[in-house]
Design an enzyme around this catalytic site. Structure first.
Site, PDB file in Angstrom:
ATOM      1  N   LYS A 149       0.954  -1.458  -0.156  1.00 41.35           N
ATOM      2  CA  LYS A 149      -0.030  -0.105  -0.108  1.00 41.35           C
ATOM      3  C   LYS A 149       0.864   1.192  -0.076  1.00 41.35           C
ATOM      4  CE  LYS A 149      -4.450  -1.670   1.434  1.00 41.35           C
ATOM      5  NZ  LYS A 149      -4.102  -3.159   1.744  1.00 41.35           N
ATOM      6  N   GLU A 153      -9.790   6.099   3.592  1.00 43.12           N
ATOM      7  CA  GLU A 153     -10.518   4.957   4.505  1.00 43.12           C
ATOM      8  C   GLU A 153      -9.445   4.053   4.674  1.00 43.12           C
ATOM      9  OE1 GLU A 153     -10.124   5.285   1.224  1.00 43.12           O
ATOM     10  OE2 GLU A 153      -9.522   3.231   0.826  1.00 43.12           O
ATOM     11  N   SER A 179       1.952  -9.860  -0.680  1.00 37.38           N
ATOM     12  CA  SER A 179       1.341  -8.276  -0.470  1.00 37.38           C
ATOM     13  C   SER A 179       1.886  -7.451   0.807  1.00 37.38           C
ATOM     14  CB  SER A 179      -0.234  -8.293  -1.036  1.00 37.38           C
ATOM     15  OG  SER A 179      -1.064  -9.099   0.201  1.00 37.38           O
TER      16      SER A 179
HETATM   17  C1  LIG Z   1      -5.096  -4.056   1.599  1.00 39.07           C
HETATM   18  C2  LIG Z   1      -4.512  -5.320   1.661  1.00 39.07           C
HETATM   19  C3  LIG Z   1      -4.741  -6.260   0.526  1.00 39.07           C
HETATM   20  C4  LIG Z   1      -5.842  -6.078  -0.341  1.00 39.07           C
HETATM   21  O1  LIG Z   1      -5.903  -4.808  -1.206  1.00 39.07           O
HETATM   22  P1  LIG Z   1      -5.771  -4.882  -2.839  1.00 39.07           P
HETATM   23  O2  LIG Z   1      -6.167  -3.504  -3.066  1.00 39.07           O
HETATM   24  O3  LIG Z   1      -6.593  -5.906  -3.212  1.00 39.07           O
HETATM   25  O4  LIG Z   1      -4.374  -5.250  -2.825  1.00 39.07           O
HETATM   26  C5  LIG Z   1      -3.901  -7.277   0.311  1.00 39.07           C
HETATM   27  N1  LIG Z   1      -2.838  -7.743   1.095  1.00 39.07           N
HETATM   28  C6  LIG Z   1      -2.387  -6.870   2.109  1.00 39.07           C
HETATM   29  C7  LIG Z   1      -1.374  -7.285   2.821  1.00 39.07           C
HETATM   30  C8  LIG Z   1      -3.170  -5.631   2.206  1.00 39.07           C
HETATM   31  O5  LIG Z   1      -2.857  -4.726   3.350  1.00 39.07           O
END
Ligand SMILES: *Cc1c(COP(=O)(O)O)cnc(C)c1O
Length: 396
Positions: free
Chosen positions: A89, A111, A378
């Site tokens: 993010k 948000e 992610s």
């Molecule tokens: C917020 C988040 C997601 C989901 O958000 P996407 O916009 O679909 O990427 C996935 N993995 C992590 C670690 C997150 O913090």
């Protein structure tokens, strides 16, 4: 650049379904974005922050023990969890923060669901000297107390949202409402590839670094392209950023993994592509979990970041044209996957990421040994350890 068209549409999806009062703000934002993205000094500033502050490029490495244990395809990990603040993010937050500053905004609102985007926003606000209000559902604040405290330490105001299911979609609605009231000095920092045009385009632009690096790194190591990319999908920002550099390579299969929660045959899931239907939600036309009267249904997932009844319009489109496939895995499968990855690779993944891992555990053994899967890690799981502990106690 592939889509969206001038109306912000990806095929039939996307667009800009907002009150008149927001139209000008979105048009200004789009203009500013188009200027910045072509501006060399903006790109240099962003590049410097990504490299020196956030820790890019992130590594790509082979998960050898996991691959051997599964006995099929070779599995590679793209490590967004190694970034400052612990998830992808920050890529988007830095981009939108710089954009806000270029537009002369003094404040940002955001948000958040799991709190990861809130933390990223609060971090960037502190870094760039902007004030920051983060809207967060009360239920998510309860589940993610550490992230609430982190945002407060960073100087952000966390505003509890008590409407609806008190989760991410309600926080998104409230943030949009607040933006209308203070649009002149305030930028709305949206955390995923969702919402009205130009947000899906902007978020993709700031997340496409994930796939761009992956492509270069994988080609340098293997001299070929991977066979399959796997990423988890909440709103879809890490997935679209990861997929983007490969969309034109027909040989690369793209797989988005949604949250099946307690199961697709229950009401408690967040599997928007598997179970959703076309509808307008939070400013754009996409797939959405809704009843036959168009009432948006509450989503459920063990991971707050996937607990969202919508999905970005470009994913709806990639599904529509059959360029990407979307699958769903349950809370139980995700929790199991956390432990498998931790024990074979020494990486505690976020619960969102664990959904992608869980799918890899299913598909890798069915693939040949010379096939390659790249998994987008992610984020890291530190924020989720209390949820994981509670799950294990309840299932002991
Ligand atoms: C917020 C988040 C997601 C989901 O958000 P996407 O916009 O679909 O990427 C996935 N993995 C992590 C670690 C997150 O913090």
């Amino acid at each position: 650049m592939r889509g969206p068209d001038a109306h912000g549409r990806f095929g039939p999806f996307g667009g800009r379904y907002v009150p008149e009062t927001l139209m000008n703000a979105l048009i200004d934002l789009e203009q500013a974005f188009r200027q910045c993205i072509d501006d060399q000094s903006f790109q240099e500033d962003l590049h410097t922050l990504l490299e020196e502050y956030a820790g890019r490029p992130t590594s790509l490495h082979e998960a050898s023990r996991l691959s051997d244990a599964l006995g099929g395809a070779r599995i590679w990990l793209k490590r967004e969890d190694l970034l400052h603040t612990g998830a992808h993010k920050i890529n988007n937050a830095l981009g939108q923060g710089l954009l806000a500053r270029r537009m002369g905004k003094r404040a940002i609102i955001a948000e958040t669901g799991a709190g990861q985007h809130g933390v990223a926003s609060a971090t960037v606000a502190a870094l760039l000297g902007l004030t920051c209000h983060v809207y967060m559902g009360e239920e998510d604040m309860r589940r993610q107390q550490l992230n609430v405290f982190r945002m407060q330490l960073l100087g952000a105001h966390v505003v509890p949202v008590t409407s609806g299911t008190r989760t991410l979609k309600d926080a998104g609605n409230e943030a949009l409402r607040q933006w209308v009231a203070q649009v002149e000095h305030t930028a709305y920092m949206l955390g995923s590839a969702v919402g009205p045009h130009p947000y899906p385009m902007i978020v993709r632009a700031f997340q496409r670094i994930i796939g761009k690096e992956t492509r270069q790194q994988f080609l340098a190591r293997c001299n070929t392209l991977p066979d399959v990319l796997v990423a988890c999908v909440g709103g879809g920002s890490n997935a679209i950023g990861f997929f983007d550099a490969f969309v034109d390579d027909a040989s690369v299969q793209l797989i988005g993994v949604e949250a099946a929660g307690s199961g697709l045959d229950t009401d408690a899931h967040a599997a928007t592509v598997s179970k959703g239907t076309p509808g307008v939600f939070q400013g754009s036309l996409s797939l959405v979990l809704q009843d036959r009267h168009g009432q948006v249904l509450p989503a459920h997932s063990i991971s707050a970041g996937l607990d969202y009844p919508g999905i970005g319009p470009e994913h709806a489109y990639l599904h529509h044209i059959n360029r990407a496939q979307y699958v769903a895995v349950t809370d139980d499968e995700a929790m199991h996957a956390v432990e498998v990855l931790a024990r074979h690779e020494g990486i505690i993944a976020a619960l969102e990421t664990a959904h992608a891992v869980a799918y890899v555990l299913k598909c890798a053994p069915r693939m040949p040994r010379d096939a390659h899967i790249v998994l987008c890690v992610s984020g890291r799981g530190d924020k989720d350890v209390s949820t994981m502990m509670a799950y294990k106690e309840a299932h002991a």
